[in-house]
Each structure stands twice: as structure tokens, then as C-alpha cells.
Write an enzyme that holds these catalytic residues in place. Structure first.
Site, PDB file in Angstrom:
ATOM      1  N   GLU A 175     -17.025 -46.092  11.545  1.00  0.00           N
ATOM      2  CA  GLU A 175     -18.007 -46.799  10.705  1.00  0.00           C
ATOM      3  C   GLU A 175     -17.775 -48.309  10.721  1.00  0.00           C
ATOM      4  OE1 GLU A 175     -16.334 -44.134   9.829  1.00  0.00           O
ATOM      5  OE2 GLU A 175     -17.744 -42.582   9.184  1.00  0.00           O
TER       6      GLU A 175
ATOM      7  N   PHE B  66     -15.199 -33.759  -3.258  1.00  0.00           N
ATOM      8  CA  PHE B  66     -14.809 -33.954  -1.862  1.00  0.00           C
ATOM      9  C   PHE B  66     -15.519 -35.192  -1.284  1.00  0.00           C
ATOM     10  CE2 PHE B  66     -15.535 -33.063   2.740  1.00  0.00           C
ATOM     11  CZ  PHE B  66     -14.214 -33.229   3.131  1.00  0.00           C
ATOM     12  N   GLN B  67     -14.764 -36.043  -0.658  1.00  0.00           N
ATOM     13  CA  GLN B  67     -15.244 -37.298  -0.067  1.00  0.00           C
ATOM     14  C   GLN B  67     -15.985 -38.181  -1.081  1.00  0.00           C
ATOM     15  OE1 GLN B  67     -17.208 -36.287   3.716  1.00  0.00           O
ATOM     16  NE2 GLN B  67     -15.229 -36.543   4.743  1.00  0.00           N
TER      17      GLN B  67
ATOM     18  N   LYS C 102     -26.593 -37.371  -2.714  1.00  0.00           N
ATOM     19  CA  LYS C 102     -27.193 -36.359  -1.850  1.00  0.00           C
ATOM     20  C   LYS C 102     -28.397 -35.681  -2.492  1.00  0.00           C
ATOM     21  CE  LYS C 102     -25.552 -32.906   1.455  1.00  0.00           C
ATOM     22  NZ  LYS C 102     -24.372 -32.133   1.903  1.00  0.00           N
TER      23      LYS C 102
ATOM     24  N   MET D  81      -2.047 -65.838  18.546  1.00  0.00           N
ATOM     25  CA  MET D  81      -2.148 -66.882  17.527  1.00  0.00           C
ATOM     26  C   MET D  81      -0.994 -66.780  16.534  1.00  0.00           C
ATOM     27  SD  MET D  81      -3.723 -69.551  16.693  1.00  0.00           S
ATOM     28  CE  MET D  81      -5.459 -69.754  17.078  1.00  0.00           C
TER      29      MET D  81
END
Lengths: 91, 556
Positions: free
Chosen positions: B47, B109-110, B159, B468
Site C-alpha cells: 500500500e 480483525f484488521q 464495510k 548521505m
């Protein structure tokens, strides 16, 4: 030093949406202002919320006023403390 | 239709053709709607890659980029990309699935409080609480993302709202027009500009974001006013390097001419820039004798770090035009000596590429790449030494052609940003210039290149170091190279070949020409792996806490 920082009281009017108060408090903290007092009044009928916050900082309060007034839900930010002339910025 | 169908239809009605994302449980109804809808979905492989692809898409075309993820880990992976968009003011709309409304707050969940997470990395964010608000919320997200100072906006959709039965309607999301700059402020600016004998035009990323018309107007203004100019990292491309009075990038790794001249200026005309610490060095020593005229679209930037004698808040294109007209009415102070000084400093401090030896000198290679690329190419770089070398040694004629993570400094930005840019500018040659550290940060996006057969070119400068950080360890940490040696890097060309991407390695100066030719002329994706000297540093360098004229030019 925080103990020497000037205190300012700010009146904020905003739309009462999820996370509006968190957003305001996050900006106050992150931009370098300590929260000293807070009062919140929300009105369910018109989905508005009004806050009075007293903050302390070495930084000019107008910088915080600018940042708060930039938040999408905020409609007005007014500095109401006695030390400062009232300023009003429309968001 | 369902809420999910409404999401996809609204996106299509708003003109969105491409979105970047990754499916998962709480966003499955939207993915089902994508399957039957009119918006192309590009599957990235993390993502974060999707969010950064949306950023690259947006920056290369100056329009909104869209990314999509599921709840929980999908949303947390988006966060870095949103923070990148936030700090570089990039218009991105992120849509996340959320667990069903009754489950919010139950540690389902999630489930993660994505609205809470989003607060510090978005311009605004929404949790859709009522299905009837879904379309209006999406439209508002687009309006907010591109109005005023652009930025990322997140819409979190539970959802149950995705599966709710809804009626959709025609959608629109026009950016709110910027207000016009006040006449009195412009008059004050004119007064300061007329009296200045050593003015500098300090140009940031805000000009490009104000649109091509603002870029054109700024160029007119620079021509007409004859004021020497400098740009920030994000302002690169706004003024062409070929201009006699344009001194290039200012700041920590800016040009010597820009850093010397800005320090001596008596007036800064700031356009869409914000006095970032990488620009100013020690803030109270930056251009110490200069008054400030500051154009910005965000009132918070006026006076945030440096007092502005005149703040010019509002529409930049119109403001520059009016300012130019007012200046033309009456001549100001004679700038001839100051202009001559600019030309002299620019000439005296040109980059040199005559480094002896057989090894590859990265600045020279990037200069050669810049000369070979077609006119309208896009370069997306990562973060570190190579990023600064791109900024210093490649030339850009539009700000939309140089994609660099300026504010957040996101290693791993370049590859997904290049993928996004390839979609918004399908006919452009898109090159990701990266380093061996940054490349591995989002290397999974090679899978996206393979999946869609994208012709993204990759130039990997490999010093087997986090260069760097190594440079700073050498200069400021007494040579203690803590965790910056990457001599165990993978075989990059072999790695690319596993994704069906052709490539080769070059190590010597006499291989550069053929290597770059192979890269630029390949029809598909290509990886040019370039071994460079681990000891090479980026110069000049304004050390931390120093003023801009105190540039280091060697490690001695």
C-alpha cells in the site's frame, strides 16, 4: 520556559464532526502550545461545537490562530484573552 | 446500486481514470465494484507503493492522484505516502475500507483507528458514518485535496456502508478558486521592489502547483523585472537553468552562486516557498539584510518562520501579472550592478565534471543523462546523495518533470512515483534515479512494472552505502560508519531479471555512453546499475547550524 510563557484564551467554533476536537488538540500540541484549560460545548441539533481553550507558549499566539483557522471544520478562531486585542480570522 | 458501486461511479464521474491500490477484507465490496466498473485499478505490491504512485501521478500532471487500501495494515501502510503528500502539498485522495460500523471500537480483525491515525498526515480526513453522505463526502474530498494549498485527504468507509443500497447522482468537484491578492498589499510590494537594489526572486514548489499559467507568469515576471532568481528543491524546473540570471537551487546542497547571492540580498520576493530549514540554514542568519515580500496560498506560511514585510495571499497567477503591470508603470532602482554580479557568480561557480580517473563520477553521469533525455521526460528520484546530484546536475524545464520527495524525504519514493507518473504521462520517458539504499525500500514495485509491462527506466547509483548518512558520519561523527555499509547488496541486474526487466552493470567512465544509450533507448523497462565510488560526497554542503555562505566544499 513554560512557567514564563504567556497565556492566551482562544474561542473556537467548528462543525462537530468525528475527530474535530482531536484535530484541534493535536494542532495545539504539535505547534508548540501547552493546554492549560478547556471547555467544550456541543449542540447536537445544529452539529456545531464551541471550545474555549487557554494555552501557554513562548510562541506568538497568532501562529496558532492561523493553524487552527486552517482546519477544514473550523469556522472561527478568536483570541479573547485580556492581554491581547481581540483578533478574528474567518476560516 | 451499492455503496461500493457508488464509490467507483463517483470516481469515474469525477474524471478519475486510474487508481492505485491493494485489496483486502474490509475493502472487498469496492474491489468487486472495480471489477465491473469504469476505473482502471493498478495493483501495487504494498500500500505504501500505491500511495506513492498516487503522489507521482499527481505531481507529474498537477491533478489529483487516488489510492485505495483495506483497513488495518492496508491503511497503516498508506500512511508514509500520505505524509509525503502532506509535506509536499500533493493533492491525493486515499480511500480506505473500515470494519463494519457496529464493530468499530471492538478491536475487530484488521481494525485500526484510521481516522485517528490520519490526523497528522492529511489535510483532512473523513469517516463515513451514514451511507447517505458517501457521495457528498467523496466529492468534498476531491475539492479539499485540490483547493487552496493542495494536500492528501482520506475517506474511511466502513464495510456496511460499502454494501448499503444507494442511489447515485452526477458528481462534481471543482477546486475552489483562489481569492485575488489585495490591491493595497500589491502596492506595498511594488514600493519595496522599486527601492531594492539587490533583490532575489526565491521560488518554491507552490508556483508549479498553482499551475502552468502561474509558471508562465512567473517566467514573464522574471524576464520583465530582471531580478536574479533561486529555486528550492521543489521549485526546480519552474525557471529554466539556461536563464542568465537564474542561479539554481538554494540551501544545504544548493549552488554556490545561489547561496552567496541570497545572503547579500536586500529583498526576497518569495513565491510559493516556506523558508524550510534545508533552504535557510541557520534561520536567523538567512539573508540577514533582506526585507520579505511573500506570495503564498496558505496564510499560515506568511510569517511562520520569517517575518514578511508584505504578505501576498491568494491567486499567484493574477497577482504576478498585476505586480508586473504596476512595476512597468515606473522604473525602479538600477539593478545593473546586481545583475552583473549574478552573471559573474554563476559563471565563476559552474559545476565541473573533469574529475580524473576511470571510475564513474555520478554528477557527470547525471549531466550526460540529462542531455540525452527527450525534452518532456520525467525523473523521479529517491532520497539521499543521488537525489541531491539529480537536483544539482540535471536540467528541468517544468516543475512537473522533477519528482523528488522534498518535505518528508521518503526513501523508496522514486520507483512507485515513477510508476504513477508513467500513468499520468503515458507518452513521457519516465526515469527513476535511485540509490542502492532507497531502491530496496520499495523494490517490490518491480512486480507492478512487470504486471503492466511499464517502460519505466531505472538508473541505480550503487556505492554500497547509505551514502548521505555515510557522508554525515564522515564529516560530523568522526568517521564512525554505523550501519551504513551495504557491501552485501543483492545482484541488482539479476534481481531485475527475475521481474523480466533487462539491465546491465557499468563500472567505468568509458562505459557511460553505451550504458545510458541502452537505458534511454530501451523499449521496455530497463535497469542500469552503476557502480560508483563509496567515498564520493555531495558538495557544496552547508553544515548544520551554519549560515548559507559557510559552505563546505571538501572533507578537509
Amino acid at each position: 520556559m513554560i512557567s514564563q510563557a504567556q497565556q492566551h484564551t482562544i474561542s473556537i467554533e467548528a462543525q462537530d464532526r468525528p475527530a474535530t476536537v482531536e484535530r484541534l488538540l493535536r494542532v495545539i500540541r504539535h505547534r508548540g502550545y501547552r493546554l492549560c484549560r478547556m471547555a467544550v460545548e456541543s449542540s447536537q441539533e445544529d452539529e456545531r461545537i464551541a471550545l474555549s481553550v487557554t494555552v501557554a507558549s513562548d510562541k506568538p499566539v497568532v501562529l496558532l490562530q492561523n493553524q487552527l483557522s486552517k482546519l477544514v471544520d473550523v469556522s472561527s478562531v478568536e483570541i479573547t484573552s485580556a492581554e491581547t486585542n481581540p483578533l478574528r480570522i474567518s476560516a | 446500486m451499492t455503496g461500493a458501486d457508488l464509490v467507483v461511479q463517483t470516481l469515474a464521474n469525477l474524471g478519475v481514470k486510474t487508481i492505485f491500490g491493494y485489496p483486502g477484507g474490509a475493502i472487498m465490496p469496492v474491489y468487486d465494484a472495480i471489477h465491473r466498473g469504469d476505473v482502471d485499478h493498478i495493483l501495487c505490491r504494498n500500500e505504501q507503493g500505491a500511495a506513492l504512485a498516487a503522489v507521482g501521478f499527481a505531481r507529474a500532471c498537477n491533478d489529483v492522484g487516488v489510492c485505495l487500501a483495506t483497513s488495518g495494515p492496508g491503511a497503516t501502510n498508506l500512511i508514509t505516502g500520505l505524509a509525503d503528500a502532506m509535506l509536499d502539498s500533493v493533492p491525493v485522495v486515499a480511500i480506505t475500507g473500515q470494519v463494519a460500523s457496529p464493530l468499530i471500537g471492538t478491536d475487530a480483525f484488521q481494525e485500526v483507528d484510521v481516522l485517528g491515525l490520519s490526523l497528522s498526515v492529511t489535510k483532512h480526513s473523513f469517516l463515513v458514518e451514514d451511507a447517505s453522505e458517501l457521495q457528498a463526502t467523496l466529492e468534498e474530498a476531491f475539492v479539499l485535496a485540490k483547493s487552496g494549498r493542495p494536500g492528501p485527504v482520506l475517506v474511511d468507509i466502513p464495510k456496511d456502508i460499502q454494501v448499503a443500497s444507494l442511489l447515485g447522482g452526477p458528481a462534481s468537484a471543482e477546486a475552489e478558486p483562489a481569492e485575488l491578492i489585495e490591491e493595497v498589499a500589491l502596492e506595498q510590494a511594488v514600493e519595496l521592489i522599486r527601492n531594492a537594489t539587490q533583490p532575489i526572486l526565491y521560488v518554491g514548489g507552490g508556483v508549479g502547483m498553482a499551475g502552468p499559467a502561474a509558471v508562465a507568469e512567473l517566467r514573464n515576471f522574471a524576464d520583465q523585472a530582471g531580478i536574479p532568481s533561486i529555486v528550492t528543491l521543489k521549485g526546480i524546473g519552474t525557471l529554466e537553468d539556461s536563464r542568465d540570471l537564474h542561479l539554481g537551487m538554494v540551501g544545504m546542497h544548493g549552488t554556490k552562486a545561489a547561496n552567496l547571492m541570497v545572503q547579500e540580498s536586500d529583498l526576497l520576493i518569495v513565491a510559493g516557498a516556506r523558508f524550510d530549514d534545508r533552504v535557510t540554514g541557520k534561520l536567523d542568519t538567512f539573508a540577514p539584510n533582506a526585507s520579505v515580500v511573500h506570495f503564498d496560498i496558505d496564510h499560515c506560511e506568511i510569517g511562520k518562520l520569517r517575518h514578511a514585510h508584505v504578505g501576498l495571499l491568494g491567486d499567484l497567477t493574477d497577482g504576478l501579472k498585476r505586480l508586473g503591470e504596476k512595476l512597468a508603470e515606473q522604473s525602479g532602482a538600477d539593478l545593473t550592478a546586481w545583475q552583473q554580479r549574478a552573471v559573474t557568480e554563476k559563471t565563476n561557480h559552474q559545476w565541473r565534471y573533469d574529475k580524473p580517473g576511470e571510475s564513474i563520477y555520478a554528477p557527470k553521469l547525471l549531466k550526460q543523462l540529462s542531455d540525452q533525455l527527450p525534452e518532456d521526460s520525467v525523473v523521479a528520484c529517491d532520497v539521499g546523495q543521488h537525489q541531491m546530484w539529480v537536483a544539482q546536475h540535471m536540467s528541468f524545464t517544468q516543475p512537473y518533470n522533477h519528482l523528488s520527495s522534498g518535505g518528508l524525504g521518503t526513501m523508496g519514493f522514486g520507483l512507485p512515483a515513477a510508476i504513477g507518473a508513467q500513468y499520468s504521462r503515458p507518452n513521457a520517458c519516465v526515469v527513476n534515479v535511485t540509490g542502492d539504499g532507497s531502491f530496496m525500500m520499495n523494490v517490490q514495485e518491480l512486480g507492478t512494472i512487470r504486471r503492466y509491462g511499464l517502460p519505466v527506466k531505472i538508473l541505480l547509483l550503487d556505492n554500497e552505502r547509505l551514502g548521505m548518512v555515510r557522508q554525515w558520519q564522515q564529516l560530523f561523527f568522526e568517521g564512525r560508519f554505523s550501519e551504513t555499509i551495504l557491501s552485501d547488496n543483492p545482484e541488482f541486474v539479476t534481481l531485475a531479471s527475475a521481474f523480466g526487466i533487462a539491465g546491465r552493470t557499468i563500472t567505468r567512465d568509458d562505459e557511460i555512453e553505451q550504458g545510458l544509450s541502452d537505458l534511454v533507448n530501451s523499449t521496455g523497462s530497463y535497469l542500469l546499475h552503476v557502480r560508483i565510488d563509496a567515498e564520493e560526497n555531495v558538495w557544496p554542503l552547508v553544515p548544520p547550524g551554519a549560515a548559507n555562505q559557510q559552505m563546505m566544499e571538501t572533507a578537509e
